[in-house]
Each structure stands twice: as C-alpha cells, then as structure tokens.
Write a protein that holds these residues in place. Structure first.
Motif, PDB file in Angstrom:
ATOM      1  N   LEU A   1      -5.467  -0.745  -5.609  1.00 51.32           N
ATOM      2  CA  LEU A   1      -4.357   0.156  -5.919  1.00 51.32           C
ATOM      3  C   LEU A   1      -3.005  -0.435  -5.501  1.00 51.32           C
ATOM      4  O   LEU A   1      -1.982  -0.155  -6.122  1.00 51.32           O
ATOM      5  CB  LEU A   1      -4.582   1.518  -5.254  1.00 51.32           C
ATOM      6  CG  LEU A   1      -5.726   2.339  -5.856  1.00 51.32           C
ATOM      7  CD1 LEU A   1      -5.908   3.641  -5.097  1.00 51.32           C
ATOM      8  CD2 LEU A   1      -5.475   2.621  -7.340  1.00 51.32           C
TER       9      LEU A   1
ATOM     10  N   ASP B   1       3.239   3.160  -2.157  1.00 52.45           N
ATOM     11  CA  ASP B   1       3.689   3.197  -3.547  1.00 52.45           C
ATOM     12  C   ASP B   1       5.187   3.492  -3.655  1.00 52.45           C
ATOM     13  O   ASP B   1       5.877   2.905  -4.493  1.00 52.45           O
ATOM     14  CB  ASP B   1       2.886   4.245  -4.325  1.00 52.45           C
ATOM     15  CG  ASP B   1       3.242   4.268  -5.801  1.00 52.45           C
ATOM     16  OD1 ASP B   1       3.040   3.243  -6.480  1.00 52.45           O
ATOM     17  OD2 ASP B   1       3.731   5.315  -6.277  1.00 52.45           O
TER      18      ASP B   1
ATOM     19  N   SER C   1      -7.612   0.959  -1.744  1.00 47.72           N
ATOM     20  CA  SER C   1      -6.179   1.221  -1.724  1.00 47.72           C
ATOM     21  C   SER C   1      -5.403  -0.048  -1.440  1.00 47.72           C
ATOM     22  O   SER C   1      -4.368  -0.317  -2.058  1.00 47.72           O
ATOM     23  CB  SER C   1      -5.864   2.286  -0.669  1.00 47.72           C
ATOM     24  OG  SER C   1      -4.468   2.500  -0.574  1.00 47.72           O
TER      25      SER C   1
ATOM     26  N   GLN D   1     -12.105   3.650   1.096  1.00 48.31           N
ATOM     27  CA  GLN D   1     -10.836   3.963   0.445  1.00 48.31           C
ATOM     28  C   GLN D   1      -9.747   2.997   0.868  1.00 48.31           C
ATOM     29  O   GLN D   1      -8.878   2.626   0.069  1.00 48.31           O
ATOM     30  CB  GLN D   1     -10.438   5.403   0.758  1.00 48.31           C
ATOM     31  CG  GLN D   1     -11.310   6.433   0.052  1.00 48.31           C
ATOM     32  CD  GLN D   1     -11.001   7.861   0.489  1.00 48.31           C
ATOM     33  OE1 GLN D   1     -10.500   8.092   1.590  1.00 48.31           O
ATOM     34  NE2 GLN D   1     -11.308   8.817  -0.374  1.00 48.31           N
TER      35      GLN D   1
ATOM     36  N   THR E   1       0.820  -1.206   0.000  1.00 49.25           N
ATOM     37  CA  THR E   1       0.000   0.000   0.000  1.00 49.25           C
ATOM     38  C   THR E   1       0.861   1.266   0.000  1.00 49.25           C
ATOM     39  O   THR E   1       0.336   2.372  -0.123  1.00 49.25           O
ATOM     40  CB  THR E   1      -0.928   0.042   1.233  1.00 49.25           C
ATOM     41  OG1 THR E   1      -0.150   0.145   2.428  1.00 49.25           O
ATOM     42  CG2 THR E   1      -1.789  -1.213   1.298  1.00 49.25           C
TER      43      THR E   1
END
Length: 247
Positions: free
Chosen positions: A114, A68, A110, A106, A66
C-alpha cells in the motif's frame, strides 16, 4: 553524442527509498544520465545534503511512504515529474505464519504494497508525457522463504498491480524490477561472518558468479525509464538466482 550520454537530460526523477541502498544506486545512475533527482526516504533530510555532479543533481527529502497524507502532500509540493521509482521497503515484523498477528500481517502489506500504491497513486496525475512508474519486489515471489509469507504476498501483489496499471495508466509505463541478492544495507542485520559465508555461496552457485551491486539496480531502472516500448514488464536482476538452489 550528448543525447546518448544523457538520456534523462532535463527530466525529473523521483525515487522513494533513494536515500540508501538500491535506491541510492538508482539515484546516482539517473543523475549521471542528466536528470534532476529527488530522493525521498525515512532518513531525516538534515543528515543528507544535495549532491551535485557534472551531469545532474540529487536532492534528499524525508518521507514516510506509509503515511498516505504525507505522500499526497509530497507530490503536490514536488509538482510535475517524468519518472517514479519506488525501492523502499519499510521495516516490517517477521515471524512464521502461525505466530503472526493480524496487525503484523497488515503492517507488511501496508508498508510495502500500500505504500507503493500510495506513491504511484499520487504521482501519476503529475506525470509528463513519456513518464514511467517502476516498483521493486524480490526473489521471494518465485522462491518462498520461511518466515516471509506476507512479504511474498506483498511482492506478488505489486507485480500484479504492475500489469493492471500498465493498462489503466497507459501511455504512462508501469514496470517492476525484481532484484536478487544485492550487497546493500538490507543485509546489515545479518552477522558479518554469516553474511560473508552466504555471499561466498552466492558467488559459487549463481551463474553470474558474483553478488549483485546497487549499481546493477540503477542500470535496470535507467533502462526502464528510457525504453518507451517496455510496460507491464517484470525485469529480474538476479544473476541467475532462480536457476539454482542456494539452500
């Protein structure tokens, strides 16, 4: 033949989530197929050690997918690779739709969607010719469950991303494994008696007549890494779960 026994000989496989559960099963399968395997996960690397076999090796490293910036640095450090498998599903808040906050929603997107996006984004430029990326989702995509709406959305988004990236990143191949009920650490939070009753129901109703094993996911991952004519595919490994009701 040595080539048949070791289809991943001299190849490098990176597995995010490879320090436990389905990812560990895939790591062992890839190692036995001759690959050098780097297993990344949230577990502190000090608790894990390199695992050697007659065929390949597994090296364990810590990574929070998580983050990046951490993912980018990890793939910069690792350098060239042949295959990426992402099995990790970071912890996320549950709860029914009306009781979730925006932050809860979120966090789910995420963590799973993501986080997987980030790993693929930073790994793709490092891929050698013939490389592949494999995501993992779950049966929620076709069989919704109370209290898991956002995880279903994250899984569905990953499956859509699979098809989009198969076009955009080709000839890098991009696929997804959709596991069913797999006996792994993901069930550790369920009380043992309830888990045993659920697994008994699975064995009774699923056409395959058993609960899935992490090795089943390892075999599926190995197939997707080694079959260079499969891309944009969603490979269900569920023992026939979608054909029956277990309510």
């Amino acid at each position: 033949m040595i080539g048949d026994a070791q289809p991943l000989l001299n190849q490098r496989v990176v597995i995010v989530g490879g320090t436990s559960g389905m990812g560990m099963g895939a790591a062992r399968a890839a190692s036995q197929a001759g690959a050098e395997v780097i297993a990344l996960g949230r577990r502190p690397s000090a608790k894990l050690s390199a695992e050697q076999s007659a065929h390949g090796s597994i090296t364990f490293q810590s990574l929070d997918m998580t983050d990046d910036a951490a993912v980018e640095q990890a793939f910069e450090t690792l350098g060239a690779l042949d295959h990426l498998l992402i099995t990790a599903t970071p912890p996320s808040p549950g709860g029914t739709f009306l009781f979730q906050t925006m932050a809860d929603a979120q966090a789910v997107l995420s963590g799973k969607f993501l986080g997987s996006w980030s790993c693929a984004r930073h790994a793709a430029p490092k891929m050698r010719k013939g490389g592949s990326i494999t995501f993992t989702t779950g049966g929620l995509v076709t069989r919704p469950r109370m209290g898991a709406s956002m995880m279903m959305v994250a899984f569905a988004a990953l499956e859509a991303l699979t098809r989009a990236l198969a076009l955009e990143l080709g000839p890098i191949r991009v696929n997804t494994i959709r596991p069913g009920v797999i006996d792994s650490e993901m069930w550790a939070g369920m009380p043992q008696t309830k888990r045993e009753a659920f697994f008994a129901l699975v064995r009774e109703r699923f056409p395959a007549g058993r609960v899935g094993k992490v090795d089943d996911i390892g075999k599926a991952a190995l197939f997707l890494m080694t079959n260079d004519f499969v891309t944009g595919a969603i490979l269900e490994v569920s023992g026939g779960e979608t054909l029956v009701s277990i309510e």
